[in-house]
Scaffold this motif. Structure first.
Motif, short mmCIF file in Angstrom:
data_model
loop_
_atom_site.label_atom_id
_atom_site.label_comp_id
_atom_site.label_asym_id
_atom_site.label_seq_id
_atom_site.Cartn_x
_atom_site.Cartn_y
_atom_site.Cartn_z
N LEU A 84 32.05 29.44 -3.04
CA LEU A 84 31.98 30.89 -3.13
C LEU A 84 31.73 31.55 -1.77
O LEU A 84 32.34 32.59 -1.48
CB LEU A 84 30.93 31.29 -4.16
CG LEU A 84 30.67 32.79 -4.37
CD1 LEU A 84 31.95 33.53 -4.70
CD2 LEU A 84 29.63 32.98 -5.46
N PRO A 85 30.84 31.01 -0.92
CA PRO A 85 30.69 31.64 0.40
C PRO A 85 32.01 31.74 1.16
O PRO A 85 32.27 32.76 1.81
CB PRO A 85 29.68 30.72 1.10
CG PRO A 85 28.86 30.15 -0.01
CD PRO A 85 29.84 29.94 -1.13
N ARG A 86 32.82 30.71 1.10
CA ARG A 86 34.12 30.76 1.78
C ARG A 86 35.02 31.84 1.18
O ARG A 86 35.70 32.58 1.91
CB ARG A 86 34.81 29.40 1.71
CG ARG A 86 36.22 29.40 2.29
CD ARG A 86 36.84 28.01 2.32
NE ARG A 86 38.25 28.09 2.70
CZ ARG A 86 39.26 28.14 1.84
NH1 ARG A 86 39.02 28.09 0.53
NH2 ARG A 86 40.51 28.22 2.26
N PHE A 87 35.03 31.94 -0.14
CA PHE A 87 35.84 32.98 -0.80
C PHE A 87 35.40 34.37 -0.33
O PHE A 87 36.23 35.23 -0.02
CB PHE A 87 35.72 32.86 -2.31
CG PHE A 87 36.46 33.93 -3.08
CD1 PHE A 87 37.82 33.83 -3.30
CD2 PHE A 87 35.78 35.03 -3.58
CE1 PHE A 87 38.50 34.83 -4.01
CE2 PHE A 87 36.44 36.03 -4.28
CZ PHE A 87 37.80 35.92 -4.50
N LEU B 241 44.88 28.77 -2.01
CA LEU B 241 45.67 29.97 -2.27
C LEU B 241 44.81 31.24 -2.29
O LEU B 241 45.32 32.33 -2.52
CB LEU B 241 46.40 29.82 -3.62
CG LEU B 241 47.36 28.63 -3.69
CD1 LEU B 241 47.92 28.49 -5.10
CD2 LEU B 241 48.48 28.75 -2.68
N TRP B 242 43.51 31.11 -2.06
CA TRP B 242 42.63 32.28 -2.08
C TRP B 242 43.08 33.35 -1.09
O TRP B 242 43.15 34.53 -1.43
CB TRP B 242 41.19 31.87 -1.77
CG TRP B 242 40.50 31.12 -2.86
CD1 TRP B 242 40.90 30.98 -4.15
CD2 TRP B 242 39.27 30.39 -2.74
NE1 TRP B 242 39.99 30.21 -4.86
CE2 TRP B 242 39.00 29.84 -4.01
CE3 TRP B 242 38.39 30.14 -1.68
CZ2 TRP B 242 37.86 29.06 -4.24
CZ3 TRP B 242 37.26 29.37 -1.91
CH2 TRP B 242 37.00 28.83 -3.18
N ALA B 243 43.36 32.94 0.14
CA ALA B 243 43.71 33.91 1.18
C ALA B 243 44.97 34.68 0.81
O ALA B 243 45.07 35.90 1.02
CB ALA B 243 43.89 33.21 2.52
N ASP B 244 45.95 33.99 0.23
CA ASP B 244 47.19 34.65 -0.19
C ASP B 244 46.92 35.71 -1.24
O ASP B 244 47.43 36.84 -1.15
CB ASP B 244 48.16 33.59 -0.73
CG ASP B 244 49.39 34.22 -1.38
OD1 ASP B 244 50.30 34.63 -0.63
OD2 ASP B 244 49.43 34.29 -2.64
N ARG B 245 46.12 35.38 -2.24
CA ARG B 245 45.85 36.33 -3.33
C ARG B 245 45.05 37.53 -2.82
O ARG B 245 45.30 38.68 -3.22
CB ARG B 245 45.09 35.65 -4.47
CG ARG B 245 45.71 34.37 -5.02
CD ARG B 245 47.18 34.49 -5.40
NE ARG B 245 47.61 33.34 -6.19
CZ ARG B 245 48.49 32.43 -5.81
NH1 ARG B 245 49.05 32.53 -4.60
NH2 ARG B 245 48.82 31.43 -6.61
N LEU B 246 44.10 37.29 -1.92
CA LEU B 246 43.30 38.38 -1.37
C LEU B 246 44.17 39.32 -0.51
O LEU B 246 44.01 40.54 -0.56
CB LEU B 246 42.15 37.82 -0.54
CG LEU B 246 41.04 37.13 -1.35
CD1 LEU B 246 40.18 36.26 -0.45
CD2 LEU B 246 40.18 38.15 -2.08
#
Length: 583
Positions: free
Chosen positions: A74-77, A34-39
């Motif tokens: 973290l690198p992916r985030f 869900l990281w991409a959605d929140r960003l």
């Protein structure tokens, strides 16, 4: 990515005037799918930057083990932030507070009783240098000078509220530089602590949630020139067990934001999206009384715990639009949720029966702490034999944090650190009866001097005034309770027990698990640790991220420490219950 410059008249990005419009988004509190959605939603609110802490205790769970995969990638985030066109403020600690377990400091630091955290204790500094040496090299390409999104890196966190050792901060700054950090550094403190926590030659920033003009004036007095930045602009707050759900109205919060932006200052909302203290990772406060934080970190933020925009999202977007361009696109109002009203938990196993499968008992003269057992989170099960029959007074010098006491397998009482309880009376039926004490780590203290927070039974144990010796201490981290040998029975076990049930889902989608009638414990869905529940409230539901569910068969496991719901059922509903509101 452009380079951030700190000039007397403010921030510049590759020579052009620049205002940081940032929001807190902790990758470790959000399911990685869900990281991409929140960003994306951060950018849609008008932000040009996101901020994240880095939890040392998750990345380095043991001195010789370092993780940067899955939910800790973290690198992916950072790459996803860059792909969204967002800059990043990185806050690697070593201490982060964040209402996070132990303020992010690994529990293994506390195995040495004399270790002094957040100090120039050589053992602590050696551990920090090792941590930075593992964390930072994989991030080099994500720093702005090499085209990455990271504009600036924080030194420690609100250190002025804890100490005033400038040499300690200098060591951390030097360590960051030695391990490749070549972007501007900054510190953050509450206005009253600015001088104690500042570092010469490093940008000082302030944390506050109201009276922006007043607090920025304090910052300007401390730093007559340079950019003004509120690194933590508090637009909500966290909840504790036994309190109310704290909210801050969108109108008031947006007025405070407008006041701040009107000064020309930069801002980082704390939080833009709070997320969840999954598993056992909530922290606690102890200002003479221990207060553990709840599982939800909704924080009354512009994005709620499930990532849906709130009234505050729209209000902040409108204010930001007065000072900077805001994308035309807006996020959908609310994503569809999964619902299933009744899931019966048909299988169970008593915790005391399951104990041998949960950890190996260690014999010793006295009870061993979690840290002495090499354990981070969860429970410890202590046992000894009582020498005599008759009335008994048990005195435990320190309970960290909640002890359930059993005599001959039968519950006789609960002792809570929060209530300053440490003694209990009961009757011993016969000599040699087993005394069992189940101790829960409810979250290590994350703020103030109380961060030296060891768990389990600490200090002396007395029975009728005499030392009670000869114990076993069994660590129970509960990393995979779904693998226990469950059985079916018509009646619920007596005392703490695990319960398991299955259910079908038509699709993976966010949902909220409600445990009406249950008392206290923890929950796992498909092996994913959702966190703790407690009828004490305020929180009465647990957020289930959509990626945790599967289309088809799913499994839920509940550890109930007292009594299950009368029908041993749970429900998945489309809305949370975070409890009665406190403005």
């Amino acid at each position: 990515m452009p380079l951030l410059q700190i000039e007397d008249d403010g921030f510049r990005l590759d020579g052009d005037p620049f205002r940081i419009l940032s929001g807190g988004l902790h990758y470790f509190r959000v399911h990685p799918d869900l990281w991409a959605d929140r960003l994306h939603k951060a950018r849609l609110m008008g932000l040009n930057t996101v901020e994240t802490y880095v939890p040392w205790n998750l990345h380095q769970p043991r001195p010789d083990e370092f993780r940067m995969d899955g939910g800790l990638d973290l690198p992916r985030f950072l790459d996803l932030a860059a792909a969204e066109g967002l800059h990043v403020l990185l806050r690697p600690g070593p201490y982060i507070c964040a209402e996070w377990e132990g303020g992010g400091l690994p529990s293994w630091l506390l195995a040495d009783p004399s270790m002094r955290l957040r100090s120039r204790d050589p053992r602590f500094l050696a551990a920090v240098d090792d941590y930075f040496g593992r964390l930072l090299p994989p991030l080099h390409d994500r720093l702005a000078p090499r085209g990455g999104p990271v504009l600036a890196v924080q030194v420690e966190n609100e250190y002025g509220a804890y100490g005033d050792d400038t040499a300690y901060l200098e060591h951390l700054a030097d360590s960051l530089h030695r391990h490749g950090v070549d972007v501007p550094l900054f510190t953050c403190d509450q206005p009253a602590d600015l001088e104690r926590g500042a570092l010469p030659g490093v940008l000082a920033t302030a944390n506050f949630g109201s009276r922006s003009a007043e607090h920025l004036a304090t910052l300007r007095t401390a730093r007559p020139s340079g950019p003004l930045l509120s690194t933590e602009f508090w637009i909500g707050w966290f909840d504790r067990w036994g309190g109310n759900h704290i909210v801050r109205g969108a109108e008031q919060a947006s007025q405070e934001l407008d006041e701040l932006l009107a000064t020309g200052a930069s801002v980082n909302f704390y939080m833009f999206h709070g997320g969840t203290n999954f598993g056992f990772m909530n922290g606690a406060n102890d200002k003479h009384t221990y207060r553990p934080t709840v599982t939800s970190y909704d924080y009354d933020a512009p994005l709620d715990e499930a990532g849906d925009p709130t009234e505050k999202f729209a209000a902040f977007r409108e204010v930001i639009g007065k000072y900077a361009p805001v994308p035309a696109e807006v996020p959908p109002p609310r994503a569809a949720k999964f619902g299933l009203e009744a899931v019966e938990l048909t299988e169970s196993i008593a915790l005391l029966d399951a104990a041998p499968a949960l950890g190996d008992a260690v014999a010793s003269l006295r009870p061993l702490t979690m840290e002495e057992l090499g354990q981070d989170y969860g429970f410890v099960l202590y046992e000894t034999e009582l020498p005599d029959a008759g009335p008994a007074l048990l005195e435990l010098e320190q309970v960290r944090d909640r002890a359930q006491v059993f005599v001959g397998g039968q519950p006789v009482g609960v002792l809570e650190r929060e209530r300053h309880e440490n003694s209990l009376t009961f009757a011993v039926p016969w000599p040699g009866t087993v005394l069992t004490v189940l101790v829960e780590n409810q979250g290590r203290v994350n703020y103030g001097q109380g961060i030296h927070d060891r768990k389990g039974l600490l200090g002396s144990v007395l029975l009728n005034g005499s030392p009670l010796d000869g114990w076993t201490s069994r660590p129970m981290p509960l990393t995979a309770p779904e693998d226990l040998p469950f059985g079916t029975a018509s009646a619920a076990p007596t005392g703490p027990a695990f319960y398991r049930g299955t259910f079908d889902a038509d699709r993976p989608a966010d949902t909220f698990l409600h445990l009406d009638g249950w008392t206290k414990g923890s929950v796992w869905v498909n092996g994913f640790a959702l966190g703790r529940y407690w009828s004490r409230g305020p929180q009465r539901s647990l957020y289930v991220p959509g990626p945790v569910l599967r289309a088809g068969a799913n499994e839920v496991v509940v550890l109930e420490l007292h009594a299950p719901g009368r029908e041993r059922k749970v429900a998945f509903r489309d809305a949370p219950d975070l409890g009665p509101v406190e403005d």
